[in-house]
Design an enzyme around this catalytic site. Sequence first.
Site, PDB file in Angstrom:
ATOM      1  CD  GLU A   1      -2.727  -1.231   0.023  1.00 38.44           C
ATOM      2  OE1 GLU A   1      -3.454  -0.164   0.011  1.00 38.44           O
ATOM      3  OE2 GLU A   1      -3.284  -2.512  -0.219  1.00 38.44           O
TER       4      GLU A   1
ATOM      5  CB  SER B   1      11.843  -5.951  -7.077  1.00 33.70           C
ATOM      6  OG  SER B   1      10.718  -5.935  -6.462  1.00 33.70           O
TER       7      SER B   1
ATOM      8  CB  SER C   1      -4.043  -5.027 -12.126  1.00 36.94           C
ATOM      9  OG  SER C   1      -3.407  -5.585 -13.113  1.00 36.94           O
TER      10      SER C   1
ATOM     11  CG  MET D   1      -1.204 -10.552 -50.094  1.00 32.33           C
ATOM     12  SD  MET D   1       0.125 -11.413 -49.739  1.00 32.33           S
ATOM     13  CE  MET D   1      -0.084 -13.001 -50.279  1.00 32.33           C
TER      14      MET D   1
ATOM     15  CB  ALA E   1      10.390 -12.623 -52.316  1.00 27.61           C
TER      16      ALA E   1
ATOM     17  CB  CYS F   1       9.818 -13.859 -48.238  1.00 32.79           C
ATOM     18  SG  CYS F   1      10.753 -12.593 -47.879  1.00 32.79           S
TER      19      CYS F   1
HETATM   20  C1  TPS Z   1       7.228 -10.243  -5.235  1.00 34.27           C
HETATM   21  N1  TPS Z   1       6.455  -5.002  -8.802  1.00 34.27           N
HETATM   22  C2  TPS Z   1       7.039  -5.269  -9.968  1.00 34.27           C
HETATM   23  S1  TPS Z   1       5.763  -4.967 -11.085  1.00 34.27           S
HETATM   24  C3  TPS Z   1       4.753  -4.793 -10.005  1.00 34.27           C
HETATM   25  C4  TPS Z   1       5.165  -4.712  -8.835  1.00 34.27           C
HETATM   26  C5  TPS Z   1       4.267  -4.586  -7.573  1.00 34.27           C
HETATM   27  C6  TPS Z   1       3.289  -4.693 -10.395  1.00 34.27           C
HETATM   28  C7  TPS Z   1       2.561  -5.567 -11.148  1.00 34.27           C
HETATM   29  O1  TPS Z   1       1.289  -5.301 -11.171  1.00 34.27           O
HETATM   30  N2  TPS Z   1       8.033  -8.906  -7.040  1.00 34.27           N
HETATM   31  C8  TPS Z   1       7.352  -8.986  -5.851  1.00 34.27           C
HETATM   32  N3  TPS Z   1       6.681  -7.786  -5.252  1.00 34.27           N
HETATM   33  C9  TPS Z   1       6.645  -6.740  -5.656  1.00 34.27           C
HETATM   34  N4  TPS Z   1       5.947  -5.660  -4.834  1.00 34.27           N
HETATM   35  C10 TPS Z   1       7.325  -6.422  -6.818  1.00 34.27           C
HETATM   36  C11 TPS Z   1       8.073  -7.433  -7.508  1.00 34.27           C
HETATM   37  C12 TPS Z   1       7.643  -5.140  -7.483  1.00 34.27           C
HETATM   38  P1  TPS Z   1       0.208  -6.205 -12.439  1.00 34.27           P
HETATM   39  O2  TPS Z   1       0.285  -7.677 -11.955  1.00 34.27           O
HETATM   40  O3  TPS Z   1      -0.957  -5.337 -12.090  1.00 34.27           O
HETATM   41  O4  TPS Z   1       0.783  -5.918 -13.623  1.00 34.27           O
END
Ligand code: TPS
Length: 518
Positions: free
Chosen positions: A40, A108, A204, A285, A454, A457
Amino acid sequence: MIDYTLYLVTDSTMLPEGTTLLSQVEAALKNGVTIVQLREKDTDTKTLIHKALELKQLCDRYEVPLIIDDRVDVAMAIDASGVHVGQSDMPIPMVRKLVGPEKIVGWSVGKVEEVDMIAQWGPEMVNYIGVGTVFDTQTKKDIKKIPFGPEGVSKILTRLEEKKCHWCRTVAIGGLHPDNIARTIYQAQSQTGSRSVDGICVVSEIMASKDAAEATKNLRNILKQERFNFLNTTSIESEEDHIKKEIQWTKKVKNISPLIHHITNRVHQNFGANVALAIGCSPIMSEVASEFADLSAIPNAVLLLNTGSVADIDTLTHAVKTYNAQKRPIVFDPVGFSASATRLNTNLKLLSAGQYSCIKGNAGEIMGIAGVGGKMKGVDSSGSYNLETLIEATQIVAFKYRTIAVCSGKVDIVVDGTASLVSPLSKGLSVTPKKLPYTLIETTDIPLFDKITASGCSLGTVIAGYVSAAPENKLYDAVTAAVRLYKEAGTKANTTANGSGSFQVHLIDNLYKAVFDE
Ligand code: TPS
């Protein structure tokens, strides 16, 4: 033993209406998240402690470890299971000193040099790393790293092996969603053959979901798969139907008459269309993104993606994603792989945008994709690479992208990088690039190939037709048969043609005869 299979990182700023931090995390815990991190940003300490205590109680009920992002003091104050820090946070040795030997410490990591630090520190420091960012993400606002794709994850895994960091577990993170997770696990393997990621980490995908329970279940289902089906399985054959010989492939291609959707350069368009027709396929194409979905839905459609085309990167990426989603094959021909910065950038982006059934290039292109051009010694006196070097580079390309790799030239090299199509978490593939099976297709010299445009290709066109007729587990056979057919037609045309002009005509005639005059 900590289970890193599905790692959830929180973010209260993206909660959908009607949900709370606790309700989203609980839905995820109920449906199979194995480890949780409280992350957070921009929260005052009192609120953070409050949230951490609530979350700890919840995680304890599900017997899932709770990790705190960045704030070592908060992690210690609430007796969390561990702490996660980034590259610009407190240095790892200090974190370890503060939290003591029992807590989980995560870091990280995005660069191989950072793995070297882990090795130097030894097993007492870092328990696991978040490897990323893999793909574009909206979640991390201060992101400095350019997404490095599954290939970047492989590099980190390989370095962990080389440095013997057996204690250090890994999760992939950054832009991971259901449309790319299976492919990421499939492709992200160490070159030493003994590591894959131990899990995947999302923010997310769960936190911003209107139905976090369903989102988590969906992720668990993807993670359960021991293999990744990147093509639809309607054409999987029975054992009796076992197709090996070229003649049978030829028949099969003619019978299903696949649509070969070409995104290719202008010089190749007319020639490619005629080659497609000669082998019994239907060419189209199109660089019109709005019709890609319709085209890919046509039964037996296949995409030939030749980056000599003038289409922009968004159109090309859209094509890759559409054919992958439809589970139809893609043959990738990265023309002039690194001839200019623009081409290199386009080709690298496309390589990490999807799963390819076949990647085909000439010696220079294959050496470039393998990323070994500078390092490898094998250049013969005429300035071209020797065969051994090229085999090795083609094996690396096949391994890196879990594909059938073709290096075209005087001797064609076809390598099977599907390693029996397994997609394991943690264990690795148990093979190294050097152990991948390959076929050499040798013909007498065909000098006229170099005198028409080509021709390389159009080999892509023939491969695309054959790949369309093959289930995943027969891609290697299909590609090998396609290369043979093209080379044999070229050999015959070279002996009967009067010059380069009639060579092209004879080449098409011989392809046509091989397919239609049986
Ligand atoms: C275990 N981090 C790297 S990308 C990211 C975060 C928070 C966002 C991904 O969001 N590895 C761990 N914890 C962390 N806090 C990080 C790396 C840093 P989304 O999945 O929405 O793309």
